[in-house]
Design a protein around this motif. Structure first.
Motif, PDB file in Angstrom:
ATOM      1  N   GLY A 106       0.811  -1.215   0.000  1.00  0.00           N
ATOM      2  CA  GLY A 106       0.000   0.000   0.000  1.00  0.00           C
ATOM      3  C   GLY A 106       0.843   1.262   0.000  1.00  0.00           C
ATOM      4  N   ALA A 107       0.181   2.352  -0.348  1.00  0.00           N
ATOM      5  CA  ALA A 107       0.877   3.635  -0.458  1.00  0.00           C
ATOM      6  C   ALA A 107       1.231   4.215   0.904  1.00  0.00           C
ATOM      7  CB  ALA A 107       0.002   4.613  -1.234  1.00  0.00           C
ATOM      8  N   LYS A 108       0.513   3.796   1.933  1.00  0.00           N
ATOM      9  CA  LYS A 108       0.855   4.323   3.258  1.00  0.00           C
ATOM     10  C   LYS A 108       2.225   3.794   3.678  1.00  0.00           C
ATOM     11  CE  LYS A 108      -1.191   5.244   7.733  1.00  0.00           C
ATOM     12  NZ  LYS A 108      -2.360   5.015   8.582  1.00  0.00           N
ATOM     13  N   TYR A 131      -1.537  14.870   3.750  1.00  0.00           N
ATOM     14  CA  TYR A 131      -1.730  13.557   4.380  1.00  0.00           C
ATOM     15  C   TYR A 131      -0.712  13.462   5.528  1.00  0.00           C
ATOM     16  CZ  TYR A 131      -1.884   8.365   4.179  1.00  0.00           C
ATOM     17  OH  TYR A 131      -2.009   7.015   4.449  1.00  0.00           O
ATOM     18  N   TYR A 134       3.351  11.851   5.907  1.00  0.00           N
ATOM     19  CA  TYR A 134       4.642  12.402   5.464  1.00  0.00           C
ATOM     20  C   TYR A 134       5.365  13.073   6.633  1.00  0.00           C
ATOM     21  CZ  TYR A 134       1.670  12.429   1.241  1.00  0.00           C
ATOM     22  OH  TYR A 134       0.769  12.121   0.255  1.00  0.00           O
ATOM     23  N   CYS A 183       1.413  15.726  -3.317  1.00  0.00           N
ATOM     24  CA  CYS A 183       0.326  14.760  -3.479  1.00  0.00           C
ATOM     25  C   CYS A 183      -0.692  15.371  -4.432  1.00  0.00           C
ATOM     26  CB  CYS A 183      -0.305  14.490  -2.112  1.00  0.00           C
ATOM     27  SG  CYS A 183      -1.668  13.314  -2.131  1.00  0.00           S
ATOM     28  N   ASN A 187      -4.800  15.000  -0.975  1.00  0.00           N
ATOM     29  CA  ASN A 187      -5.610  14.719   0.202  1.00  0.00           C
ATOM     30  C   ASN A 187      -5.073  15.674   1.264  1.00  0.00           C
ATOM     31  OD1 ASN A 187      -6.948  13.735   2.388  1.00  0.00           O
ATOM     32  ND2 ASN A 187      -5.810  11.806   2.529  1.00  0.00           N
ATOM     33  N   ASP A 215       2.932  11.508  -4.378  1.00  0.00           N
ATOM     34  CA  ASP A 215       1.894  10.552  -4.002  1.00  0.00           C
ATOM     35  C   ASP A 215       0.696  10.741  -4.940  1.00  0.00           C
ATOM     36  OD1 ASP A 215      -0.123   9.072  -2.792  1.00  0.00           O
ATOM     37  OD2 ASP A 215       0.447   9.648  -0.751  1.00  0.00           O
ATOM     38  N   ALA A 217      -1.948   8.616  -5.145  1.00  0.00           N
ATOM     39  CA  ALA A 217      -2.917   7.594  -4.720  1.00  0.00           C
ATOM     40  C   ALA A 217      -4.319   7.818  -5.280  1.00  0.00           C
ATOM     41  CB  ALA A 217      -2.969   7.530  -3.192  1.00  0.00           C
ATOM     42  N   TYR A 218      -4.631   9.057  -5.650  1.00  0.00           N
ATOM     43  CA  TYR A 218      -5.979   9.359  -6.145  1.00  0.00           C
ATOM     44  C   TYR A 218      -5.984   9.660  -7.646  1.00  0.00           C
ATOM     45  CZ  TYR A 218      -6.966   9.554  -1.204  1.00  0.00           C
ATOM     46  OH  TYR A 218      -7.080   9.227   0.119  1.00  0.00           O
ATOM     47  N   SER A 246      -1.486   3.499  -5.424  1.00  0.00           N
ATOM     48  CA  SER A 246      -2.230   2.562  -4.597  1.00  0.00           C
ATOM     49  C   SER A 246      -3.412   1.989  -5.365  1.00  0.00           C
ATOM     50  CB  SER A 246      -2.754   3.337  -3.387  1.00  0.00           C
ATOM     51  OG  SER A 246      -3.653   2.553  -2.653  1.00  0.00           O
ATOM     52  N   SER A 248      -5.924   1.157  -3.472  1.00  0.00           N
ATOM     53  CA  SER A 248      -6.940   1.298  -2.423  1.00  0.00           C
ATOM     54  C   SER A 248      -8.172   2.033  -2.900  1.00  0.00           C
ATOM     55  CB  SER A 248      -6.356   2.033  -1.220  1.00  0.00           C
ATOM     56  OG  SER A 248      -5.597   1.152  -0.454  1.00  0.00           O
ATOM     57  N   LYS A 249      -7.963   3.171  -3.527  1.00  0.00           N
ATOM     58  CA  LYS A 249      -9.104   4.004  -3.864  1.00  0.00           C
ATOM     59  C   LYS A 249      -9.579   3.731  -5.291  1.00  0.00           C
ATOM     60  CE  LYS A 249      -8.255   5.375   0.177  1.00  0.00           C
ATOM     61  NZ  LYS A 249      -8.020   6.566   0.875  1.00  0.00           N
ATOM     62  N   ARG A 257      -5.234  -4.499   0.311  1.00  0.00           N
ATOM     63  CA  ARG A 257      -3.875  -3.963   0.445  1.00  0.00           C
ATOM     64  C   ARG A 257      -2.975  -4.245  -0.769  1.00  0.00           C
ATOM     65  NH1 ARG A 257      -4.445  -0.323   2.388  1.00  0.00           N
ATOM     66  NH2 ARG A 257      -2.245  -0.020   2.861  1.00  0.00           N
ATOM     67  N   LEU A 258      -2.737  -3.223  -1.552  1.00  0.00           N
ATOM     68  CA  LEU A 258      -1.751  -3.305  -2.636  1.00  0.00           C
ATOM     69  C   LEU A 258      -1.436  -1.897  -3.134  1.00  0.00           C
ATOM     70  CD1 LEU A 258      -0.185  -5.448  -4.354  1.00  0.00           C
ATOM     71  CD2 LEU A 258      -1.972  -5.201  -6.076  1.00  0.00           C
ATOM     72  N   TYR A 345     -12.494  14.084  -2.721  1.00  0.00           N
ATOM     73  CA  TYR A 345     -12.594  14.912  -1.521  1.00  0.00           C
ATOM     74  C   TYR A 345     -13.083  16.313  -1.862  1.00  0.00           C
ATOM     75  CZ  TYR A 345      -9.885  11.267   0.755  1.00  0.00           C
ATOM     76  OH  TYR A 345      -9.460  10.056   1.246  1.00  0.00           O
TER      77      TYR A 345
HETATM   78  N1  PLP Z   1      -1.657   8.425   0.256  1.00  0.00           N
HETATM   79  C1  PLP Z   1      -2.695   9.244   0.461  1.00  0.00           C
HETATM   80  C2  PLP Z   1      -2.611  10.633  -0.002  1.00  0.00           C
HETATM   81  C3  PLP Z   1      -3.835   8.784   1.105  1.00  0.00           C
HETATM   82  O1  PLP Z   1      -4.847   9.610   1.316  1.00  0.00           O
HETATM   83  C4  PLP Z   1      -3.897   7.451   1.531  1.00  0.00           C
HETATM   84  C5  PLP Z   1      -5.065   6.892   2.210  1.00  0.00           C
HETATM   85  O2  PLP Z   1      -6.001   7.517   2.579  1.00  0.00           O
HETATM   86  C6  PLP Z   1      -2.797   6.649   1.295  1.00  0.00           C
HETATM   87  C7  PLP Z   1      -1.688   7.164   0.658  1.00  0.00           C
HETATM   88  C8  PLP Z   1      -2.795   5.240   1.788  1.00  0.00           C
HETATM   89  O3  PLP Z   1      -3.011   4.358   0.778  1.00  0.00           O
HETATM   90  P1  PLP Z   1      -2.957   2.787   1.010  1.00  0.00           P
HETATM   91  O4  PLP Z   1      -4.316   2.353   1.417  1.00  0.00           O
HETATM   92  O5  PLP Z   1      -2.521   2.249  -0.306  1.00  0.00           O
HETATM   93  O6  PLP Z   1      -1.954   2.503   2.077  1.00  0.00           O
END
Ligand code: PLP
Length: 410
Positions: A106-108, A131, A134, A183, A187, A215, A217-218, A246, A248-249, A257-258, A345
């Motif tokens: 995951g990106a987190k 987010y 960081y 990002c 977010n 990042d 992710a979106y 990610s 995720s979204k 999780r990936l 968002y």
């Molecule tokens: N990066 C940003 C900007 C996010 O908002 C989020 C989750 O809300 C993530 C990463 C986390 O992503 P992941 O679920 O892939 O860990």
């Protein structure tokens, strides 16, 4: 005699979301029978795409037979998944080597771990608001002094304000910075960086041998084709940027999780010729991480297949329709909103100069709607709240109807 990492003691107030949950729970306990509408946390609610479910089932079945069982895979991810990710970038005319792509859980994890390949003396710059991962992971790593409760900032971090005066995208830093977290779509603001805005940062980073941690992710929520989905759409970005993404979204993998990171071979730092940062990330991952789940990697490849993309797009469109409902509903009340058109968002300005937590409490108490206070994402988030479009449609509609009929202004 064990001692603890005292950098953790510097961390400011607890993570934002537990505090939101605490307030919502306390309110619900005081008002039994009420229904809370949650437009707060950015967790997904819609089911996985059918082709993804099938891939998970098939992969699990293969693990149940001796002939098809497999154990550890490549640290950087299965070849078929990295090929699918490479093909995704090709759609944007970005050519990546398979050894530049690293699958992860995951990106987190990646956005929280990437700092580990950089020296402790590096100065980090973050978008404000951002987010929280960081900042917090760099605090834990000792790159900051303590938290200043007056400014809401950590001493030692360069905060790059994103506000209505700069269209929620930061100016270039005026002081020396080494690692720049960007990002887009951001977010929490939901604002997407343009080519021109990214170009300025890429030129800055190349000039100063700084590294951008981007990042994305979106990125799947960007539907305006003129906006970049990857920083590598900007010339020379491969020399100065790492990109994190990610499933995720885009595919509902928040629980599955990936994710992945791209660390280009041409990326350089002052003391790192081309190839070194890529090798360091491989070294870091192969030491601390044993690869993403093999079952899940099949699911990720299915999500990136033509059928999977079409199915996932239906869910993305569903969330984006929620975003429209939220944005239009708030706008009809005269609330100024940003984001929500190429991102899930909505960044709403609090009315009457209310502070973020004040407006959060007002929405909770008057409309039973849970949001996220903007101040939790950095000092420039004060005076805003974030609303998430990841809810169920009826809950989103009810939340907005509740705000429209119950919120008392003035
Ligand atoms: N990066 C940003 C900007 C996010 O908002 C989020 C989750 O809300 C993530 C990463 C986390 O992503 P992941 O679920 O892939 O860990």
């Amino acid at each position: 005699m064990a001692t603890t990492n005292h950098n953790y003691d510097k961390l400011g107030a607890g993570y934002l979301f537990p505090e939101i949950a605490r307030r919502a729970k306390a309110y619900a306990e005081k008002h039994p029978g009420i229904v809370l509408h949650r437009l707060g946390i950015g967790d997904t609610t819609q089911p996985l795409a059918p082709s993804v479910v099938k891939a998970l089932q098939d992969a699990a079945a293969r693990l149940g037979k001796t002939e098809t069982y497999t154990g550890y895979g490549d640290y950087e991810g299965e070849l078929f998944l990295r090929e699918a990710i490479r093909d995704l970038y090709r759609e944007r005319n970005v050519e990546l080597g398979l050894d530049e792509i690293f699958a992860s859980d995951g990106a987190k994890s990646d956005s929280g771990n990437i700092h580990a390949i950089f020296d402790a003396d590096n100065v980090i710059a973050v978008q404000d608001p951002a987010y929280p991962v960081y900042v917090d992971t760099n605090v834990m790593a000792g790159r900051t002094e303590s938290y200043n409760t007056v400014t809401g900032q950590y001493v030692g971090i360069v905060y790059m304000p994103c506000n209505e005066y700069n269209g929620f995208f930061p100016e270039l830093p005026t002081e020396k910075v080494d690692l720049i977290y960007l990002c887009s779509p951001n977010n929490p603001t939901g604002v997407v960086a343009t080519h021109e805005q990214l170009k300025r940062f890429v030129e800055y980073a190349c000039r100063h041998k700084a590294v951008i941690i981007y990042d994305a992710a979106y990125s799947a929520f960007i539907n305006n084709p003129s906006l970049p989905r990857s920083i590598y759409e900007v010339p020379n970005a491969k020399e100065c940027a790492i990109e994190i993404n990610s499933f995720s979204k885009s595919a509902g993998f928040t629980g599955v999780r990936l994710g992945w990171s791209v660390v280009p071979k041409s990326l350089v730092a002052v003391d790192a010729p081309a190839g070194k940062l890529n090798a360091l990330w491989y070294r870091r991952q192969s030491t601390c991480f044993n690869g993403a789940s093999n079952v899940v990697q099949y699911a990720g490849a299915a999500a990136l297949s033509p059928v999977g993309r079409r199915e996932c797009q239906i869910t993305i469109d569903y969330y984006m329709q929620n975003a429209r409902i939220i944005r239009e509903g708030l706008k009809s009340l005269g609330i100024v909103c940003h984001g929500g058109d190429n991102a899930p968002y909505i960044w709403a300005k609090t009315p009457n100069g209310l502070r973020s937590w004040e407006f959060f409490d007002q929405l909770l108490e008057q409309a039973n709607v849970v949001t996220t206070p903007g101040s939790g994402f950095g000092p420039s988030g004060e005076g805003y709240i974030r609303l998430s479009a990841f809810g169920h449609r009826d809950a989103t509609q009810q939340a907005i109807a509740g705000i429209k009929s119950n919120l008392k202004f003035g």
